[in-house]
Design a protein around this motif. Structure first.
Motif, short mmCIF file in Angstrom:
data_model
loop_
_atom_site.label_atom_id
_atom_site.label_comp_id
_atom_site.label_asym_id
_atom_site.label_seq_id
_atom_site.Cartn_x
_atom_site.Cartn_y
_atom_site.Cartn_z
N ILE A 69 -46.25 -20.50 -17.40
CA ILE A 69 -47.48 -21.15 -16.96
C ILE A 69 -47.24 -22.65 -16.86
N THR A 70 -47.74 -23.27 -15.79
CA THR A 70 -47.59 -24.71 -15.62
C THR A 70 -48.89 -25.29 -15.08
N GLY A 71 -48.87 -26.57 -14.69
CA GLY A 71 -50.06 -27.20 -14.13
C GLY A 71 -51.20 -27.34 -15.12
N LEU A 72 -52.43 -27.32 -14.60
CA LEU A 72 -53.60 -27.55 -15.44
C LEU A 72 -53.76 -26.47 -16.51
N ARG A 120 -43.34 -31.54 -17.26
CA ARG A 120 -43.29 -30.71 -16.06
C ARG A 120 -44.68 -30.21 -15.68
N ALA A 121 -45.47 -29.79 -16.67
CA ALA A 121 -46.82 -29.32 -16.39
C ALA A 121 -47.66 -30.43 -15.76
N LEU A 122 -47.49 -31.65 -16.24
CA LEU A 122 -48.21 -32.79 -15.65
C LEU A 122 -47.84 -32.99 -14.19
N ALA A 123 -46.55 -32.96 -13.90
CA ALA A 123 -46.11 -33.16 -12.51
C ALA A 123 -46.69 -32.09 -11.60
N ASP A 124 -46.68 -30.83 -12.06
CA ASP A 124 -47.22 -29.76 -11.22
C ASP A 124 -48.73 -29.88 -11.07
N ALA A 125 -49.41 -30.38 -12.10
CA ALA A 125 -50.86 -30.58 -12.00
C ALA A 125 -51.18 -31.74 -11.06
N ILE A 164 -54.24 -20.28 -11.30
CA ILE A 164 -53.33 -20.54 -12.42
C ILE A 164 -51.94 -20.73 -11.85
N ASP A 165 -51.35 -21.88 -12.10
CA ASP A 165 -50.01 -22.17 -11.60
C ASP A 165 -48.97 -21.49 -12.47
N VAL A 166 -48.00 -20.86 -11.84
CA VAL A 166 -46.91 -20.22 -12.56
C VAL A 166 -45.60 -20.68 -11.93
N LEU A 167 -44.70 -21.15 -12.79
CA LEU A 167 -43.43 -21.72 -12.35
C LEU A 167 -42.38 -20.62 -12.30
N VAL A 168 -41.68 -20.54 -11.16
CA VAL A 168 -40.63 -19.52 -10.98
C VAL A 168 -39.43 -20.17 -10.31
N PRO A 169 -38.24 -19.55 -10.42
CA PRO A 169 -37.07 -20.08 -9.72
C PRO A 169 -37.30 -20.09 -8.21
N ARG A 170 -36.66 -21.04 -7.56
CA ARG A 170 -36.91 -21.28 -6.13
C ARG A 170 -36.65 -20.06 -5.26
N LEU A 171 -35.67 -19.24 -5.59
CA LEU A 171 -35.28 -18.13 -4.73
C LEU A 171 -36.04 -16.83 -4.99
N ARG A 172 -36.99 -16.85 -5.94
CA ARG A 172 -37.77 -15.63 -6.18
C ARG A 172 -38.65 -15.31 -4.97
N ARG A 173 -38.72 -14.03 -4.62
CA ARG A 173 -39.55 -13.61 -3.48
C ARG A 173 -40.94 -13.25 -3.99
N LEU A 174 -41.79 -14.23 -4.04
CA LEU A 174 -43.16 -14.06 -4.51
C LEU A 174 -44.08 -14.87 -3.62
N ARG A 175 -45.33 -14.45 -3.57
CA ARG A 175 -46.31 -15.22 -2.81
C ARG A 175 -47.53 -15.47 -3.69
N LEU A 181 -48.50 -13.69 -15.53
CA LEU A 181 -47.10 -13.62 -15.93
C LEU A 181 -46.49 -12.26 -15.58
N LEU A 182 -47.25 -11.18 -15.74
CA LEU A 182 -46.75 -9.86 -15.36
C LEU A 182 -46.48 -9.80 -13.86
N TYR A 183 -47.34 -10.44 -13.08
CA TYR A 183 -47.14 -10.46 -11.63
C TYR A 183 -45.90 -11.25 -11.24
N ALA A 184 -45.68 -12.39 -11.94
CA ALA A 184 -44.62 -13.31 -11.51
C ALA A 184 -43.29 -13.09 -12.20
#
Length: 348
Positions: free
Chosen positions: A106-109, A169-174, A129-140, A73-76
């Protein structure tokens, strides 16, 4: 300086014990720790370690699940270190209050594990670990972080200070990352059987994620809808029994004498001409067509003098007493209506 040296220039009193062990470069600098000090602590044999770019664990040894989650979370999150570390108003920002993670959850599994899904793997066993962010965020994506982008962020749920995506939403991402049909089916079934959410909410997220073109997901959804309907029917039976409603005839078809089929119903009170239908439509691509069919049936029955009560599984779960009152009101009002047309009631 060592890992026991207090970080005193600007006490981070709003952080929990775990968050005091997992800090960003910016947070460390705000405490007077130089880049050279950070690098020295993270050398081989040092007492700190870099978990992710710009995120450090201020102790040796493997990171715990909670430490990994906060590191992700700190990274994202959007500039978490720019928030004031010291309360600016008296009484604000008590010690160990949750840190705000802006534009990240946090999302996904991992999220499903935090929601206590028994069919989700333990957090420590997850390589990513899946982390959900807005589409336009510049992250990798990097290290243990997998970035999942979305045009619209849902409202997160707070679980032990961690912002977590809602179950649908977590289910869909998983599911987007799973090819095992058995695993997908178990996750979707537990979501409904465990009372985490209604099938329609899951199907809506799967549809928006364009996952219903995958055969193993479609098969799991069919099982999910059947499971959800069975649970809703059980709640409907309990509503009638627990709230003292007269017994209806269950699961019937109505027909006009010698005429056309009028449609199936979950419950019907012939003496009152009141029909009840569980609205278990799933929001798929044919939703408009299905709703048109529902509307036509309802209009036809009401033209014949039959009152139709629609109840959703969610309303049955969240406000059963209120739904029982709606049905009871319809039954009582039947004495003030003109007699309904004669219809044939057949088992479905």
């Amino acid at each position: 300086m060592n890992h026991n040296t207090p970080l005193s220039p600007r006490p981070l009193r709003h952080l929990s014990d775990v968050q005091l062990r997992v800090l960003t470069t910016a947070q460390l600098r705000s405490q007077g720790v130089s880049t050279a000090d950070i690098n020295a602590q993270c050398r081989p044999g040092g007492t700190w370690q870099q978990l992710l770019p710009g995120v450090y664990l201020l102790r040796p040894g493997p990171a715990t699940s909670e430490e990994r989650l906060h590191a992700v979370l700190l990274y994202a999150a959007r500039s978490p270190a720019t928030e004031p570390a010291v309360p600016t108003q008296p009484g604000a920002g008590e010690p160990h209050a949750p840190q705000r993670y802006t534009d990240a959850m946090i999302t996904g599994l991992a999220a499903l594990a935090l929601h206590r899904f028994s069919s989700a793997p333990p957090l420590l066993s997850l390589d990513r670990i899946d982390v959900l962010v807005p589409r336009l965020r510049r992250l990798r994506s990097t290290g243990c972080v997998r970035i999942v982008r979305t045009p619209g962020m849902p409202e997160p749920q707070q679980i032990t200070g961690i912002p977590v995506a809602p179950v649908p939403r977590a289910l869909a991402d998983a599911v987007a990352d799973l090819a095992d049909a058995g695993v997908v089916r178990r996750l979707l079934t537990e979501a409904v059987r465990g009372g985490h959410c209604e099938p329609a909410a899951v199907v809506k997220e799967l549809t928006q994620a364009r996952l219903l073109s995958r055969p193993h997901v479609v098969d799991a959804v069919d099982s999910l809808l059947a499971e959800g309907r069975a649970i809703a029917e059980d709640r409907l039976y309990r509503m009638v029994q627990e709230h003292g409603l007269p017994d209806p005839v269950w699961n019937v078809d109505l027909r006009l004498p010698g005429g056309p089929h009028l449609g199936g119903l979950d419950a019907y009170w012939p003496d009152h001409a009141v029909a009840l239908e569980l609205d278990t439509r799933a929001p798929r691509q044919d939703e408009d067509a299905m709703w048109s069919e529902y509307a036509r049936k309802r209009e036809h029955l009401e033209r014949l003098g039959i009152t139709v009560v629609h109840i959703t599984p969610k309303k049955l779960r969240d406000s059963m007493e209120q739904q029982a009152t709606v049905v009871r009101t319809a039954l009582m009002a039947s004495a003030d209506r003109d007699p309904a047309a004669y219809v044939v009631v057949l088992p479905r």
